[in-house]
Design a protein around this motif. Sequence first.
Motif, PDB file in Angstrom:
ATOM      1  N   ILE A 129     -41.372 -57.062 -23.300  1.00  0.00           N
ATOM      2  CA  ILE A 129     -41.955 -57.403 -24.602  1.00  0.00           C
ATOM      3  C   ILE A 129     -41.183 -56.723 -25.725  1.00  0.00           C
ATOM      4  O   ILE A 129     -40.860 -57.350 -26.747  1.00  0.00           O
ATOM      5  N   ILE A 135     -43.212 -54.775 -17.885  1.00  0.00           N
ATOM      6  CA  ILE A 135     -43.807 -55.668 -18.887  1.00  0.00           C
ATOM      7  C   ILE A 135     -43.532 -55.158 -20.291  1.00  0.00           C
ATOM      8  O   ILE A 135     -43.117 -55.913 -21.181  1.00  0.00           O
ATOM      9  N   SER A 160     -50.723 -58.629 -25.032  1.00  0.00           N
ATOM     10  CA  SER A 160     -49.255 -58.690 -25.073  1.00  0.00           C
ATOM     11  C   SER A 160     -48.746 -58.758 -26.509  1.00  0.00           C
ATOM     12  O   SER A 160     -47.739 -58.127 -26.858  1.00  0.00           O
ATOM     13  N   LYS A 178     -48.749 -55.389 -27.956  1.00  0.00           N
ATOM     14  CA  LYS A 178     -47.622 -54.587 -27.480  1.00  0.00           C
ATOM     15  C   LYS A 178     -46.328 -54.938 -28.210  1.00  0.00           C
ATOM     16  O   LYS A 178     -45.372 -54.158 -28.195  1.00  0.00           O
ATOM     17  N   LEU A 237     -48.861 -66.047 -25.645  1.00  0.00           N
ATOM     18  CA  LEU A 237     -49.052 -64.692 -25.147  1.00  0.00           C
ATOM     19  C   LEU A 237     -50.531 -64.334 -25.158  1.00  0.00           C
ATOM     20  O   LEU A 237     -51.322 -64.915 -25.907  1.00  0.00           O
TER      21      LEU A 237
END
Length: 367
Positions: free
Chosen positions: A283, A279, A256, A259, A252
Motif C-alpha cells: 500500500i 500488505i 486499506s 493505510k 479498496l
Amino acid sequence: MKGSRAEEKIMSGCAISGILNRKGNRFSGEEIIDSIALMHERSNGLGGGFAAYGIYPEFKEQYAIHMFYDDLDAKEEVEYFLNRHFNIAVAEKIPTREVDKISNPPIIWRYFAMPNEQKLSEFGLADDEYVAQSVMNINANYRGAFVVSSGKNMGVFKGVGYPEDIGDFYKLEEYEAYLWTAHGRFPTNTPGWWGGAHPFTLLDWSIVHNGEISSYGANKRYLEMFGYKCTMQTDTEAITYLFDLMLRKHKLSLESAVKAVAAPLWSEIERMEPKEKKIATAIRTIYGNALLNGPFSIILGHKDGFLALNDRIKLRPLVVAEDEERTYVASEESAIREICSEPEKVWTPRGGEPVIGLLEGREEVWA
C-alpha cells in the motif's frame, strides 16, 4: 459568492462533528446544530456546513444535485448542460429562511435526476462515473456555478457564516437523516466563500476537515493522473477525491485506504508481522502519493456510515462516543455530551487509528 480572508491564522481552528444512527433511524438536524454550535469559538464565521444522509427517501434512486449559482446566466448555462445529459425529475429552489447573520447568498437550487441512457451508452460509462465527470466538468468549465453535492438520498447545506446560522438558514430542523456531519470553518489558506465551505463532496462521499495538508501539490498531481480535476485549490477537495479513487474506483477496503492516507512509518512497517508487513509495504509503495502530510482530523461520510481519522502524530483533536443506537464523533467531548449527556463509551483514538461507524448489516461491504 467570495468573501475576505481571515485576518489571523489560527492553526488549531475549525470544528467537526458527526452523528450516526447505526440502525438507520432518521432524526432531525437540530442535534447536529446543537453539537457544532457548542464549538462556536473554533470557527470565525467564514464557513459552516452540514452533510445529511437519508433525507430524500421519495427520490432515493435519483441523484440529488445541489447547486450554487452566482447569477441567472450561470444557472441558464448549467441547466442547458443538465437537460442534455440527464433526465431531470424535479428542479426546484432549496428552501431557506432569512437569517440576520447570513448575507449575500448565491442562487441555491437542487435537481433530482438520472443520467441520460443514450449518453451513458455513447460514452460507455457507469452511472456513478458519468455523474462524477459531469460534476468536475461543471466546476471546471462553468463560470459562476458550483456543484455542492451530487449523491443519492443525501445532500450538503453550506455557506458563509457560523454553522448554527447556516443550519437555521437552510431550515435543517425540517430534514431527517440517519447520518449528519457538520463543520465550523476557520479558513487559513483560502478565502471564506460559499463554495469553499465544508463539506466537500463527490457523489455520496463528503468530507469535513480540520487541519492543513502540506502534501496538497503531490496529492493533486497524483489525482490528475486518474482524470480528477482539482479546481478549488483546497486540500479538502483533494482528500475527497483520494477516497473516491481508492474506495469507488480501486475497490479498496476502508482500512486499506486509511493505510494509504495515514500510512505507518517505514520503521513501523519493518517491525510488523510478515503478512501485515507485506500488505503495508504494498500500500505504501502503490499509493505513496496519496499520503496526507500535515495536521488533520476528518470525517468521511458515505451512504453506509462514516470514517473518522486524524493524522499519525495526532496534531488535531478527535473524540468518539457510543450509546445503544448511535456513534458520535467530534473535535471536543463537550460537543458530544451536549447532545448525549451519558454515553455508554467515550474514547480518544490514537493518531492514525480509524474509527469506522457503519449501519447495521453493512460491515461486510467495507471489509
